[in-house]
Design a protein around this motif. Structure first.
Motif, mmCIF file in Angstrom:
data_model
loop_
_atom_site.group_PDB
_atom_site.id
_atom_site.type_symbol
_atom_site.label_atom_id
_atom_site.label_comp_id
_atom_site.label_asym_id
_atom_site.label_seq_id
_atom_site.Cartn_x
_atom_site.Cartn_y
_atom_site.Cartn_z
ATOM 1 N N GLN A 679 -5.296 -18.250 -30.445
ATOM 2 C CA GLN A 679 -6.485 -17.297 -30.070
ATOM 3 C C GLN A 679 -5.820 -15.494 -29.993
ATOM 4 O OE1 GLN A 679 -7.632 -19.316 -27.010
ATOM 5 N NE2 GLN A 679 -9.415 -20.106 -28.114
ATOM 6 N N GLU A 680 -7.265 -14.762 -29.995
ATOM 7 C CA GLU A 680 -7.075 -13.535 -29.781
ATOM 8 C C GLU A 680 -7.019 -13.434 -27.600
ATOM 9 O OE1 GLU A 680 -4.826 -10.807 -30.760
ATOM 10 O OE2 GLU A 680 -3.730 -11.836 -32.715
ATOM 11 N N ALA A 681 -6.101 -12.547 -27.501
ATOM 12 C CA ALA A 681 -6.823 -12.683 -25.888
ATOM 13 C C ALA A 681 -7.514 -11.639 -25.866
ATOM 14 C CB ALA A 681 -5.335 -11.903 -24.643
ATOM 15 N N ILE A 682 -7.860 -10.459 -26.367
ATOM 16 C CA ILE A 682 -9.327 -9.899 -26.199
ATOM 17 C C ILE A 682 -10.459 -10.354 -27.091
ATOM 18 C CG2 ILE A 682 -9.117 -9.081 -28.773
ATOM 19 C CD1 ILE A 682 -10.106 -5.960 -27.322
ATOM 20 N N ASP A 683 -10.375 -11.571 -27.247
ATOM 21 C CA ASP A 683 -11.106 -11.818 -28.409
ATOM 22 C C ASP A 683 -11.539 -13.152 -27.020
ATOM 23 O OD1 ASP A 683 -11.719 -10.980 -30.599
ATOM 24 O OD2 ASP A 683 -10.143 -12.681 -31.466
ATOM 25 N N VAL A 684 -10.777 -13.804 -26.113
ATOM 26 C CA VAL A 684 -11.068 -14.709 -25.237
ATOM 27 C C VAL A 684 -11.889 -13.507 -24.074
ATOM 28 C CG1 VAL A 684 -10.257 -16.244 -23.014
ATOM 29 C CG2 VAL A 684 -9.229 -16.288 -25.865
ATOM 30 N N LEU A 685 -10.966 -12.647 -23.869
ATOM 31 C CA LEU A 685 -12.277 -11.591 -22.676
ATOM 32 C C LEU A 685 -13.563 -11.408 -22.967
ATOM 33 C CD1 LEU A 685 -11.690 -11.028 -20.173
ATOM 34 C CD2 LEU A 685 -10.901 -8.348 -20.673
ATOM 35 N N LYS A 686 -13.668 -11.197 -24.916
ATOM 36 C CA LYS A 686 -15.179 -10.701 -24.528
ATOM 37 C C LYS A 686 -16.367 -11.844 -24.256
ATOM 38 C CE LYS A 686 -13.919 -6.437 -28.030
ATOM 39 N NZ LYS A 686 -13.956 -6.575 -29.096
ATOM 40 N N ARG A 687 -15.507 -12.981 -24.512
ATOM 41 C CA ARG A 687 -16.733 -13.584 -24.753
ATOM 42 C C ARG A 687 -16.645 -14.682 -23.302
ATOM 43 N NH1 ARG A 687 -13.427 -16.251 -28.933
ATOM 44 N NH2 ARG A 687 -12.064 -17.387 -27.710
ATOM 45 N N LYS A 688 -15.554 -14.394 -22.641
ATOM 46 C CA LYS A 688 -16.262 -14.619 -21.260
ATOM 47 C C LYS A 688 -16.786 -13.676 -20.956
ATOM 48 C CE LYS A 688 -15.195 -16.014 -16.818
ATOM 49 N NZ LYS A 688 -13.965 -15.438 -16.392
ATOM 50 N N LYS A 689 -17.004 -11.843 -21.370
ATOM 51 C CA LYS A 689 -17.832 -10.961 -20.764
ATOM 52 C C LYS A 689 -19.049 -11.210 -21.067
ATOM 53 C CE LYS A 689 -17.209 -5.928 -19.864
ATOM 54 N NZ LYS A 689 -16.520 -4.849 -20.398
ATOM 55 N N LYS A 690 -19.126 -11.931 -22.534
ATOM 56 C CA LYS A 690 -20.339 -11.878 -23.112
ATOM 57 C C LYS A 690 -21.428 -13.174 -22.138
ATOM 58 C CE LYS A 690 -22.815 -11.961 -27.902
ATOM 59 N NZ LYS A 690 -22.728 -12.450 -28.903
ATOM 60 N N ALA A 691 -20.346 -14.015 -21.744
ATOM 61 C CA ALA A 691 -21.271 -15.135 -21.032
ATOM 62 C C ALA A 691 -21.671 -14.785 -19.041
ATOM 63 C CB ALA A 691 -20.361 -16.705 -21.102
ATOM 64 N N LYS A 692 -21.253 -14.158 -19.216
ATOM 65 C CA LYS A 692 -21.382 -13.618 -17.532
ATOM 66 C C LYS A 692 -22.387 -12.750 -17.455
ATOM 67 C CE LYS A 692 -18.885 -10.163 -13.992
ATOM 68 N NZ LYS A 692 -17.928 -9.070 -13.938
ATOM 69 N N PRO A 693 -22.988 -14.165 -16.021
ATOM 70 C CA PRO A 693 -24.309 -13.579 -15.956
ATOM 71 C C PRO A 693 -25.276 -11.988 -15.715
ATOM 72 C CG PRO A 693 -23.486 -15.001 -14.324
ATOM 73 C CD PRO A 693 -22.678 -14.902 -15.164
ATOM 74 N N GLN A 694 -25.916 -11.527 -15.948
ATOM 75 C CA GLN A 694 -26.670 -10.190 -15.767
ATOM 76 C C GLN A 694 -26.923 -9.862 -14.207
ATOM 77 O OE1 GLN A 694 -25.329 -7.527 -17.269
ATOM 78 N NE2 GLN A 694 -23.751 -9.166 -19.081
#
Length: 695
Positions: A679-694
């Motif tokens: 996995q690419e670390a940037i993709d992992v963080l982007k998925r976590k950021k996208k799933a983060k509640p607003q």
């Protein structure tokens, strides 16, 4: 036919020395001759040389050459018939690539040194050619008289359309260089700066790192020098670090439209006498760091040459304000004199500005500042030609938009563990920034003991070692660079995937510059900030200056189970490094005591032995440390050789949480952590950021 003669009667001819080679280091004259055969005649026990002039048999020689040419042509013809069109094209590109690298290096050597001081240039393009290959190319080129044809053909093939530069008044020579370099359109900062700069106005520019600001001030300088060939030093560019100065040199040399425009660098770490000789030749452009440049100017009396400078650049001006730079910079600015008398144009660039100063510049208010460590004070000391234009290419955000930012919260004693976890789980070219030199010296050997390719870079290193560390970091795949803030500017290395802030930076602008080492050009990048409980207040201050909130930073996900499995490795690594550092400190102390004892004429205690004739206590202690070190390294090797399997059975590859057999077939498994996906670390963080509640 031949005729015997003595050595002094041979037909010696003087060698024509190029005018540029004016420093012979004691060499007075060279002579050469040809058409001489050397034989040896016996004279008792000695053999005496006899020189015979050989009359060349031109007809025989010509016949032999024609026969050889016909043979080579036949071989080449047969080879071409056997090769497919694709393989012929591939071979042609390989040959052109070799010539291109060699010609580029030769141009770089000629433009910087004018024929001497070649040892200051470090070449990277000659490694693939052996002596016989280069000799063959040279003789073939001389015979054909077309040695640059391959390079020209390659440049034409790579040329791009530059019609998007039409709004900027550039010469055909500069446009040609931009086309061959593949710059089809100006960047945002270049669109803002170039029309204003070409019109003769002073510029204060703000742009994020990697935005192309070097050519924003470099192109106007090259255009000016193109119109003023051989008129002395026309432009002076000041940079805070050696690496940034070299980076600017590389960019300008690539875009240089004429071999008559000579560019030199004057920085620390290189022989000052050679830099004095380079300046004495009156190059067109000088790039320097304040300390070394002022040292050369003040010691050798180059005052008059620099009083005619027509263009001044202060790059990364905020860093030039540091205490160890500002005094020399102030002296250099005073030496240049009043720009209204010399018609000197000034460019000042930085990635960050104080918010209050930035607002005043935007409103075109008077520049003010009393703090000697502030940008306002620096701008106040500079006498501009007119009112400078403030051009902001990054008004909203500070960190480059292509950088994804994340946060890792951990206690200080576990930072090494989290760092090792990240580097092993997500391999890729990474720069780790620490606030202190001691941390760099501790973390680098720790990672090496753990089997990670790590190199260090900090200001106190010798220049040769700094260049070696950078070169290795560039060339090695997935290499790691542990560095202080000296690497935060001027390190333009492509494919840097990750930047890790091992400590929270002291200032907001340093955070921006550090993070800007990734996401260069069109690439994406990741910046991870490691923060301990005691650094939380410093982090809040940092975010306040960046006009950000703490909840905007997404926490990077970490596998706690893997952390636990890595813990024994890191603990052993700490013990090994502590022993190594202890041994090094004791060794230095013992060497100092021994030197002091010899100075006083005393007997060193290290030479004494116990009553039984055994070793001294210090020697026994050192032996014990070395034995313990070997034991710890042996234990660590066992851990490193142990395979880490995650989520599957080693007996049944298709059972468990992961179908390992399927992963093996598809090549999706991690190289060292068996059972985990790549996995690419940037993709992992982007998925976590996208799933983060607003909120």
């Amino acid at each position: 036919m031949s005729k015997a003669t003595n050595l002094n009667q041979l037909g010696w001819k003087p060698v024509q020395i190029p005018d540029k080679l004016d420093d012979f280091e004691g060499l007075l004259e060279l002579e050469e001759l040809d058409g001489v055969e050397v034989k040896y005649e016996s004279a008792g026990k000695l053999k005496m040389p006899v020189y015979e002039l050989v009359k060349p048999d031109t007809d025989a020689k010509k016949s032999a050459e024609e026969k050889t040419d016909r043979k080579e042509a036949k071989q080449n013809s047969n080879l071409k018939r056997k090769q497919s069109p694709e393989s012929q094209e591939t071979n042609l590109k390989k040959k052109q690539g070799k010539k291109s690298k060699k010609n580029k290096a030769e141009r770089q050597l000629k433009s910087e040194t004018g024929g001497d001081d070649a040892e200051e240039i470090e070449f990277t393009g000659f490694g693939s050619e052996d002596d016989s290959d280069s000799t063959t190319q040279k003789s073939h080129s001389s015979a054909s008289g077309n040695e640059f044809q391959a390079l020209e053909d390659e440049d034409e093939a790579n040329a791009v359309d530059v019609s998007k530069w039409s709004n900027i008044p550039l010469s055909a020579a500069i446009l040609g260089r931009l086309s061959k370099l593949g710059f089809s359109a100006p960047t945002h900062i270049q669109e803002l700066v170039l029309p204003v700069a070409m019109a003769g106005s002073d510029v204060i520019g703000k742009a994020e790192t990697g935005s192309g600001k070097t050519l924003a001030f470099g192109i106007p300088i090259l255009e000016h020098c193109l119109r003023n060939i051989n008129k002395g030093i026309q432009a002076l560019i000041m940079a805070p670090t050696r690496e940034l100065a070299q980076q600017i040199y590389n960019h300008l040399e690539q875009c240089n439209p004429s071999t008559d425009i000579h560019i030199v660098t004057v920085t620390g770490g290189l022989a000052i006498q050679k830099q004095q000789r380079l300046l004495a030749k009156k190059p067109s452009i000088v790039i320097g760091t304040p300390g070394r440049l002022w040292s050369v100017i003040s010691s050798q009396g180059f005052d008059e040459e620099f009083k005619n400078v027509k263009m001044l650049v202060l790059d990364e001006a905020d860093r030039l304000l540091q205490k160890n730079h500002f005094e020399e910079l102030h002296n250099i600015i005073d030496l240049l004199g009043n720009p209204k008398q010399t018609n000197r144009q000034t460019f000042i660039f930085s990635a960050t500005f104080d918010a209050h100063l930035q607002e005043n510049l935007r409103k075109k208010q008077l520049i003010d500042g009393n703090d000697k460590q502030s940008m306002g004070y620096l701008l106040k000391q500079i006498h501009f030609l007119g009112r400078p234009e403030f051009l902001d290419a990054n008004p909203e955000t500070s960190v480059a938009t292509k950088v994804t930012e994340g946060l890792v919260e951990c206690i200080p004693s576990q930072k090494d563990l989290y760092l090792y976890y990240f580097l092993l789980r997500y391999p890729g070219k990474t720069i780790v920034f620490a606030n202190g030199v001691e941390d760099v010296k501790r973390v680098t050997p720790l990672l090496k003991e753990l089997g990670v390719k790590a190199h260090s870079l900090y200001a106190q290193m010798e220049q040769k070692k700094r260049l070696q560390a950078l070169e290795r970091f560039k060339s090695e795949k997935d290499a790691i660079l542990i560095a202080t803030d000296v690497a935060a500017r001027g390190i333009d290395i492509p494919s840097v995937k990750h930047v890790i802030h091992y400590h929270v930076p002291h200032t907001a602008d340093m955070y921006i510059h550090r993070s800007g080492r990734t996401a260069r050009g069109t690439e994406q990048g990741l910046a991870i900030l490691m923060c301990g409980p005691k650094e939380l207040n410093q982090l809040k201050k940092l975010l306040y200056r960046l006009k950000r909130n703490l909840d905007e930073l997404t926490t990077f996900p970490v596998d706690v189970e893997l952390l636990g499995r890595f813990q024994p490795r890191v603990d052993l690594g700490h013990k090994i490094v502590d022993l190594m550092r202890q041994d090094g400190r004791l060794g230095r102390e013992e060497a100092w005591l021994k030197a002091a004892a010899e100075e006083l004429g005393l007997e060193s205690s290290d030479d004494s032995s116990d009553e039984d004739g055994g070793h001294s206590k210090k020697q026994v202690s050192a032996t014990q440390r070395h034995q313990k070190l070997r034991v710890l390294r042996s234990e660590l090797r066992e851990y490193l050789n142990e395979e880490i399997r995650v989520g599957f059975s080693s007996r049944y590859l298709t059972s468990g949480l992961v179908n390992m057999a399927d992963k093996l077939v598809k090549g999706e498994q991690h190289k060292t952590l068996i059972g985990l996906d790549t996995q690419e670390a940037i993709d992992v963080l982007k998925r976590k950021k996208k799933a983060k509640p607003q909120h």
